[in-house]
Design a protein around this motif. Structure first.
Motif, mmCIF file in Angstrom:
data_model
loop_
_atom_site.group_PDB
_atom_site.id
_atom_site.type_symbol
_atom_site.label_atom_id
_atom_site.label_comp_id
_atom_site.label_asym_id
_atom_site.label_seq_id
_atom_site.Cartn_x
_atom_site.Cartn_y
_atom_site.Cartn_z
ATOM 1 N N SER A 131 0.812 -1.221 0.000
ATOM 2 C CA SER A 131 0.000 0.000 0.000
ATOM 3 C C SER A 131 0.845 1.272 0.000
ATOM 4 O O SER A 131 0.314 2.367 -0.075
ATOM 5 C CB SER A 131 -0.933 0.012 1.212
ATOM 6 O OG SER A 131 -0.193 0.168 2.407
ATOM 7 N N ARG A 161 -1.331 4.508 -8.216
ATOM 8 C CA ARG A 161 -1.085 5.363 -7.037
ATOM 9 C C ARG A 161 0.002 4.808 -6.129
ATOM 10 O O ARG A 161 0.641 5.554 -5.399
ATOM 11 C CB ARG A 161 -2.363 5.552 -6.239
ATOM 12 C CG ARG A 161 -3.384 6.417 -6.921
ATOM 13 C CD ARG A 161 -2.932 7.860 -7.085
ATOM 14 N NE ARG A 161 -3.923 8.596 -7.869
ATOM 15 C CZ ARG A 161 -3.687 9.757 -8.451
ATOM 16 N NH1 ARG A 161 -2.502 10.345 -8.368
ATOM 17 N NH2 ARG A 161 -4.635 10.347 -9.137
ATOM 18 N N ILE A 236 -3.819 0.609 -2.081
ATOM 19 C CA ILE A 236 -4.019 2.050 -1.918
ATOM 20 C C ILE A 236 -5.344 2.337 -1.224
ATOM 21 O O ILE A 236 -5.472 3.325 -0.499
ATOM 22 C CB ILE A 236 -3.904 2.779 -3.280
ATOM 23 C CG1 ILE A 236 -3.741 4.289 -3.082
ATOM 24 C CG2 ILE A 236 -5.089 2.489 -4.195
ATOM 25 C CD1 ILE A 236 -2.468 4.711 -2.388
ATOM 26 N N GLN A 239 -4.955 3.018 2.422
ATOM 27 C CA GLN A 239 -4.519 4.377 2.785
ATOM 28 C C GLN A 239 -5.703 5.341 2.771
ATOM 29 O O GLN A 239 -5.812 6.226 3.622
ATOM 30 C CB GLN A 239 -3.438 4.875 1.811
ATOM 31 C CG GLN A 239 -2.215 3.980 1.691
ATOM 32 C CD GLN A 239 -1.342 3.962 2.942
ATOM 33 O OE1 GLN A 239 -1.564 4.708 3.891
ATOM 34 N NE2 GLN A 239 -0.343 3.094 2.946
ATOM 35 N N TYR A 240 -6.576 5.184 1.786
ATOM 36 C CA TYR A 240 -7.762 6.052 1.710
ATOM 37 C C TYR A 240 -8.681 5.812 2.915
ATOM 38 O O TYR A 240 -9.208 6.758 3.499
ATOM 39 C CB TYR A 240 -8.533 5.783 0.408
ATOM 40 C CG TYR A 240 -7.767 6.072 -0.868
ATOM 41 C CD1 TYR A 240 -6.697 6.965 -0.890
ATOM 42 C CD2 TYR A 240 -8.136 5.456 -2.070
ATOM 43 C CE1 TYR A 240 -6.006 7.227 -2.069
ATOM 44 C CE2 TYR A 240 -7.462 5.723 -3.255
ATOM 45 C CZ TYR A 240 -6.392 6.600 -3.251
ATOM 46 O OH TYR A 240 -5.718 6.853 -4.425
ATOM 47 N N SER B 37 2.650 12.229 -4.928
ATOM 48 C CA SER B 37 2.021 11.446 -5.988
ATOM 49 C C SER B 37 2.223 12.134 -7.331
ATOM 50 O O SER B 37 1.919 13.314 -7.483
ATOM 51 C CB SER B 37 0.531 11.276 -5.709
ATOM 52 O OG SER B 37 -0.022 10.371 -6.627
ATOM 53 N N TYR B 60 -1.313 9.229 5.238
ATOM 54 C CA TYR B 60 -1.870 8.004 4.655
ATOM 55 C C TYR B 60 -2.039 8.158 3.139
ATOM 56 O O TYR B 60 -1.200 7.737 2.383
ATOM 57 C CB TYR B 60 -3.204 7.645 5.326
ATOM 58 C CG TYR B 60 -3.054 7.157 6.752
ATOM 59 C CD1 TYR B 60 -2.505 5.911 7.018
ATOM 60 C CD2 TYR B 60 -3.441 7.946 7.823
ATOM 61 C CE1 TYR B 60 -2.361 5.448 8.323
ATOM 62 C CE2 TYR B 60 -3.301 7.497 9.133
ATOM 63 C CZ TYR B 60 -2.754 6.244 9.372
ATOM 64 O OH TYR B 60 -2.613 5.802 10.658
ATOM 65 N N SER B 61 -3.116 8.821 2.739
ATOM 66 C CA SER B 61 -3.405 8.924 1.303
ATOM 67 C C SER B 61 -2.409 9.846 0.606
ATOM 68 O O SER B 61 -2.125 10.937 1.099
ATOM 69 C CB SER B 61 -4.816 9.473 1.109
ATOM 70 O OG SER B 61 -4.953 9.992 -0.191
ATOM 71 N N PRO B 62 -1.875 9.459 -0.548
ATOM 72 C CA PRO B 62 -0.964 10.358 -1.266
ATOM 73 C C PRO B 62 -1.695 11.390 -2.121
ATOM 74 O O PRO B 62 -1.051 12.240 -2.720
ATOM 75 C CB PRO B 62 -0.165 9.389 -2.156
ATOM 76 C CG PRO B 62 -1.081 8.244 -2.393
ATOM 77 C CD PRO B 62 -1.984 8.139 -1.185
#
Lengths: 577, 195
Positions: A131, A161, A236, A239-240, B37, B60-62
């Motif tokens: 991830s 991603r 990914i 992570q979201y 990203s 967390y999220s890129p």
């Protein structure tokens, strides 16, 4: 030392650290940088193969030979490599083997968004999915151990991603993994019916053992938070989910995504009030969970299409929205275009002018399909331009008004076989090979026609002309796509010829460092009559300024195509004026 | 610390990858978790290109979404208009006033909006508009626009000047270094003028 690395660079670092010795790949966004990065390590042999099937077979052979091996490709590349992969599942490995496959949710640079997890199920192979970059590196090492422990190739699933995001990675030294002994063992490595029957038994046993392993491996973990919401996810999407829900949910994070840990899923589901499965693309986890008799929500809430995001998850599960401003009027889209000076442009200008049916292929030149050139009718997959044109003409007899266009690397990949088919089966089609001396779209990778390897060594070039002749094509000629008069003449002659022909449109990609850029051209506003003849080529550096054509000096590379089309000779070099 | 988000937007080929690497380097050197990203492949061919950079205690999220960007660096006016929805309510957009017509405008299928900077300002957003291309050319090359924008951004962020300079030194190839150092300095001066 801690470093920021692309997911792809981290996979390469993992290969290096895990003692991988042989890498063979075919470039494809978003997987390309893995092989480019690993090629920088002297300890690892790395090559570009002509296509993904060859790359996979090279990796299989290297594994048979006792080395830790690797191949990488994009999701659609795995379609090409599926044949060796399914049977390598039966043979198993000697040295560990990993096949990395990078999906492209959202189709940033692809012709479809198929979900490669189906391959793990269909080929009965374990698949891991990291991830972030740190996991990319760690999972490569875990995958090699799994490969050797369970005698199986392992699939490493990536996504745009993960592959193209940088995150923090800690570099460690290389582990020395010696090449294993090679012992002749036809029962294991010669897959003919008698032996394959025995190996199928081994495959089913292996999947049972892997299902047990899935329950205990550290690749899968539960992160407890509020138990009102439970989420199963991987890659990914994890992570979201973490960003959107934080501690407001408990998460079963899957790292080994095939086979799945049934008991872990049952335990997790029992402890949460409401279970969600959040997975981009297909409903693979959801279907599995439901097959276990566990209620969950997935695709009834979340789309089958494109990428997910934290806000999408926060909105669906918590009803949370984020305010934002909007621009008060509509903003024109900015689609990708062929670069200023692109050698393909002149060729497409002629194809558009002659109103030919164009059977297209995969590469930068697919952009010829867009306005204002609009010079492509079909595009399916790597190599299809030539074979599909042959079929089209067998159906419609339009060989005097139709052509195939295919790049040099794509021709090597799988266009050659289509050309052999034309030569063999009395075809009469005209094929144009757009030879820009490099694999362009994926960012300048060498291929068998460029005379350089992935490691940068000079090697003999594969001759496109000789390949065409050997395929039984007598009429093979070379044109310069900057010379539209020459291109048009060649096309007229070859379309009229009563036999198949190949036109090689040869000029190096303008982005290559070895190509000398010329000074930007300028428009003489006094001579310009605003007839817009120069607009027909779709060059991004030409625009209108105060009712006359103008050229952006920061974009123009002085290729001269527009000047050659100006009926009033209004375009030229500054000093000439 | 709450995660901070930065977006870099422009037209494929304008050099946003270098800018994102400089930012990532600076944030990492400050001990933060960082994610970047990028876009590779087809979109790089003259299309809209977006890069996200996020830093904080744990990222967390890129990706950056609508209403989330603390800063947006835009290499081009139309792209600035396009990405306005991503700007946080109190975020700041730094934009280069360069205009590059997209193909629909070139073919006449669409109009390039007029007075984009004014219209952006009228939405109440913090907008810093600078002719970064001219400053880059003054530094020696149009290709240094990215470093000019970084120079402006560096004045708006709480990190010491040396950290930015160190990142540029480490990431810019030797033969372009002086040029980019000059571009960075010109960006910092431009930001001072905007104060």
């Amino acid at each position: 030392m801690k470093k920021l690395m692309l997911g792809n660079e981290a996979v390469a670092r993992g290969l290096y650290e895990a003692g991988c010795r042989v890498v063979s790949s075919y470039p494809g966004t978003p997987s390309t940088e893995i092989s480019e990065a690993v090629a920088k390590y002297d300890e690892v042999y790395a090559e570009w193969a002509p296509n993904e099937k060859v790359a996979t077979e090279v990796a299989i052979g290297a594994s048979f030979g006792g080395a830790r091996s690797f191949c990488a490709m994009k999701h659609v590349g795995l379609n090409v490599a599926a044949d060796p992969l399914f049977t390598a599942s039966y043979t198993g490995v000697n040295g560990g083997m990993i096949l990395a496959v990078a999906d492209d949710q959202g189709m940033h640079s692809s012709q479809n968004e198929q979900d490669s997890r189906h391959y793990a199920m269909a080929a009965k192979l374990p698949m891991v999915e990291p991830s972030d970059s740190g996991e990319c590196k760690a999972f490569v090492k875990a995958a090699y151990e799994m490969s050797e422990q369970f005698d199986t190739p392992v699939l490493l699933r990536l996504s745009t991603r993960v592959s193209h995001s940088q995150s923090v990675v800690e570099e460690l030294p290389r582990e020395d993994v010696p090449v294993k002994e090679y012992v002749k063992n036809p029962q294991k490595y010669v897959m003919m019916p008698a032996f394959a029957k025995g190996r199928h038994v081994a495959v089913e046993k292996r999947m049972e053992a892997l299902a047990q392993f899935a329950e205990t491996t550290g690749l899968n973990r539960i992160e407890w938070g509020d138990t009102k919401i439970g989420v199963i996810c991987s890659g990914i999407a994890y992570q979201y989910v973490k960003e959107a829900l934080g501690d407001r949910a408990s998460v079963l994070k899957l790292g080994l995504i095939h086979p799945l840990p049934d008991n872990m899923i049952r335990t997790f589901a029992q402890k949460v009030d409401k279970l969600y499965v959040i997975e981009e693309l297909d409903d693979i986890f959801e279907t599995h969970v439901k097959k276990l008799g566990i209620a969950c929500e997935g695709k009834d809430l979340f789309t089958w299409l494109g990428e997910y995001s934290p806000q999408m998850i926060a909105q669906k599960l918590l009803g949370k929205t984020t305010p934002y401003r909007t621009f008060p009027e509509s903003v024109p889209v900015r689609p990708p275009v062929m670069c200023p000076g692109c050698p393909h442009r002149g060729l497409y200008y002629v194809l558009a002018k002659m109103k030919l049916m164009v059977s297209g292929d995969i590469g930068c030149y697919t952009l010829g399909a867009t306005a204002p050139l609009n010079a492509m009718d079909t595009c399916v997959c790597m190599g299809a331009s030539i074979s599909a044109l042959h079929g089209f003409n067998k159906a419609r007899n339009m060989q005097d008004r139709s052509v195939a266009v295919i790049g040099d690397s794509t021709f090597m990949h799988s266009g050659m076989t289509g050309l052999v088919n034309i030569g063999y089966n009395k075809g009469n089609s005209t094929v144009i090979i757009l030879d820009n001396r490099i694999t362009g779209m994926t960012g300048h990778q060498d291929n068998p026609t460029t005379g350089r390897t992935l490691k940068g060594e000079e090697v003999p070039q594969v001759s496109i002309e000789a390949v065409c002749h050997a395929a039984g094509i007598q009429r093979v000629r070379v044109v310069d796509p900057y010379d539209t008069v020459q291109v048009e003449q060649a096309l007229k002659e070859e379309l009229a010829a009563p036999e198949p022909s190949v036109i090689i449109s040869r000029r190096p990609c303008v982005l290559l460092k070895s190509v000398q850029k010329k000074a930007p051209l300028v428009v003489d506003a006094d001579k310009c009559r605003a007839c817009k003849a120069c607009f027909k080529i779709g060059c991004p550096s030409i625009h209108m300024e105060q009712g006359k054509a103008a050229i952006d000096p920061t974009l123009c590379v002085g290729c001269g195509l527009c000047a050659s089309l100006c009926p009033f000779h209004a375009i030229g070099q500054e000093e000439v004026r | 610390m709450e995660t901070k988000s930065i977006m870099i937007v422009g037209v494929g080929g304008q050099g946003s990858l270098l800018a994102s690497r400089i930012l990532g380097h600076v944030f990492l050197s400050q001990g933060y978790d960082v994610k970047v990203s990028e876009v590779h492949g087809m979109s790089q061919r003259g299309g809209s290109v977006v890069t996200y950079i996020k830093y904080g205690d744990q990222v967390y999220s890129p990706i950056v979404e609508q209403g989330e960007a603390d800063f947006i660096l835009s290499f081009e006016q139309l792209e600035a208009a396009r990405c306005l929805p991503y700007l946080k309510q109190d975020g700041t957009m730094i934009l280069s006033t360069q205009q590059i017509d997209p193909m629909p405008v070139i073919t006449g299928a669409a109009q390039y909006p007029e007075q984009i900077v004014e219209k952006l300002q009228q939405t109440g957003a913090n907008i810093i508009a600078v002719d970064a291309l001219a400053l880059a050319q003054q530094a020696g090359s149009a290709k240094a626009t990215n470093t000019v924008l970084i120079g402006i951004l560096s004045q708006k962020m709480p990190f010491p000047q040396e950290e930015w300079e160190k990142a540029i030194q480490e990431l810019v190839p030797e033969r372009f270094l002086t040029l980019n150092q000059k571009a960075f300095a010109l960006g910092r001066e431009a930001a001072d003028r905007e104060e």
